[in-house]
Design an enzyme around this catalytic site. Structure first.
Site, mmCIF file in Angstrom:
data_model
loop_
_atom_site.group_PDB
_atom_site.id
_atom_site.type_symbol
_atom_site.label_atom_id
_atom_site.label_comp_id
_atom_site.label_asym_id
_atom_site.label_seq_id
_atom_site.Cartn_x
_atom_site.Cartn_y
_atom_site.Cartn_z
ATOM 1 N N ASP A 1 0.691 -1.072 0.040
ATOM 2 C CA ASP A 1 0.107 0.028 0.009
ATOM 3 C C ASP A 1 0.925 1.275 0.160
ATOM 4 O OD1 ASP A 1 1.026 -0.647 2.759
ATOM 5 O OD2 ASP A 1 -0.491 0.585 3.520
ATOM 6 N N GLU B 1 -0.314 -1.408 5.723
ATOM 7 C CA GLU B 1 1.259 -0.860 6.524
ATOM 8 C C GLU B 1 0.995 0.642 6.968
ATOM 9 O OE1 GLU B 1 5.012 0.566 7.660
ATOM 10 O OE2 GLU B 1 3.762 1.249 5.979
HETATM 11 ZN ZN LIG Z 1 7.058 2.457 3.862
#
Ligand SMILES: [Zn+2]
Length: 368
Positions: free
Chosen positions: A77, A138
């Protein structure tokens, strides 16, 4: 190593959008690209449990059994604005067109992995087992990494390719963090007619914040008041006030002490003025502390030195998937990946850094 092919790979990957929560199209493309390199790729069921349309993507390619299996991890992401990225190749660097991020965080390492493996295969190099973990979410709380089942991994040594800095550097320490949400309830009263009958939640919160240790606490610890809201009108003594805080530290006990001091400031002010306090503390992620004799550090040193780089190790101020994987028992290290000014429209990567990142990944694979 083919720099032109690496640059092409990178610019193709960043053009496929994958803002947090919407990683699936990119994930399918990665699956296809690594399958073409002989990896067996599969999705886990994270999409059913975390805010993403995609699961984490896991890959494995068996190699020489006497070599140490190594794991590379990257997140799929990106932050926003990450839609419609148009990479600009300049003399010494790649930038976005200024309206979006570049997404070298975290696609420069992914492109480097592809080029490293592809070029080693062209040389018929004998390699060990390589495993890949591509996580979702993340940037919005390491959701994918938290959900990922590490028991399926063959290896234990993991390189989390996700940090700024010149290749050759690595992060061995990352903080633990906590968030505090506090609501103070006082008593409403007419501010002009009977202010003495009221208890101003805003005043009480201000007193608490003034008494609170904040910002730089020590070398390893920081704290901040992030937001504050409250009250309803100028002529009403504010009944409620809400504030959010964070604290970070490289040491768990220091974080605990800092959080206790912040809560103590809130409690003292409320007690003094007869206001009510409600609060919750959430620990966002565990600390990361890699020992100098960890196999990941030794392997990294050897790989970096083989390229004439001077390996250096330092601490960072933020958390990443590495904090989560370390707590789950993996031997992690976070090599610097050359990305600069990440999380902004000024993000860029130097061509030299992109190239040396791919060389470093190659060296890690061949050293293992
Ligand atoms: Zn990163």
């Amino acid at each position: 190593m083919n720099l032109e092919r690496l640059i092409n790979e990178f610019t193709e990957l960043v053009a496929i959008e994958s803002e947090s929560g919407n990683e699936l199209t990119f994930a399918k493309e990665l699956k296809r690209r690594f399958e073409a390199l002989g990896f067996t790729m599969s999705f886990d069921d994270a999409a059913d449990h975390v805010p993403s349309n995609s699961g984490n993507l896991y890959g494995i390619r068996q190699g020489e059994p006497e070599r140490r299996p190594i794991i590379f991890s990257c997140h799929m992401d990106t932050v926003t604005p990450g839609v419609g990225i148009k990479p600009q190749i300049k003399a010494d660097r790649i930038t976005s067109d200024g309206t979006t991020i570049l997404a070298s965080d975290d696609k420069a390492p992914i492109a480097s992995l592809i080029e490293a493996i592809r070029s080693l295969d062209e040389e018929n190099a004998e390699l060990g087992t390589i495993e890949l973990v591509f996580s979702v979410g993340e940037e919005v709380g390491m959701h994918g990494a938290r959900h990922f089942d590490v028991s399926r991994l063959q290896g234990k040594t993991m390189f989390v390719l996700d940090s700024s800095g010149t290749p050759g550097k690595a992060i061995v320490q990352a903080p633990t963090a906590a968030r505090i949400k506090a609501t103070i309830t006082g008593r409403a009263a007419h501010a002009g007619l009977q202010p003495e009958k009221g208890i101003s939640a805003i005043s009480v919160m201000s007193e608490a914040i003034t008494a609170m240790p904040l910002l730089r606490i020590d070398q390893e610890t920081t704290a901040n008041v992030g937001t504050i809201t409250g009250g309803s009108a100028t002529n009403i003594v504010a009944e409620q006030c809400e504030a959010t805080f964070e604290a970070r530290s490289l040491q768990k006990d220091k974080l605990d002490r800092q959080v206790a001091a912040m809560v103590e400031a809130l409690e003292t002010a409320c007690r003094k003025h007869d206001a009510t306090l409600d609060y919750e503390v959430n620990t966002s992620y565990p600390p990361l502390l890699v020992s100098q004799d960890s196999p990941a550090v030794k392997l990294f040193k050897e790989a970096a030195e083989s390229l004439g780089l001077t390996p250096t190790f330092s601490a960072t101020g933020g958390g990443s998937d590495a904090n989560i994987y370390a707590e789950k028992g993996l031997e992690v290290l976070i090599p610097a990946c050359g990305m600069s000014d990440a999380h902004s429209v000024n993000e860029y990567i130097l061509l030299d850094d992109l190239e040396s990142l791919a060389q470093l990944v190659r060296a890690i694979i061949t050293t293992a």
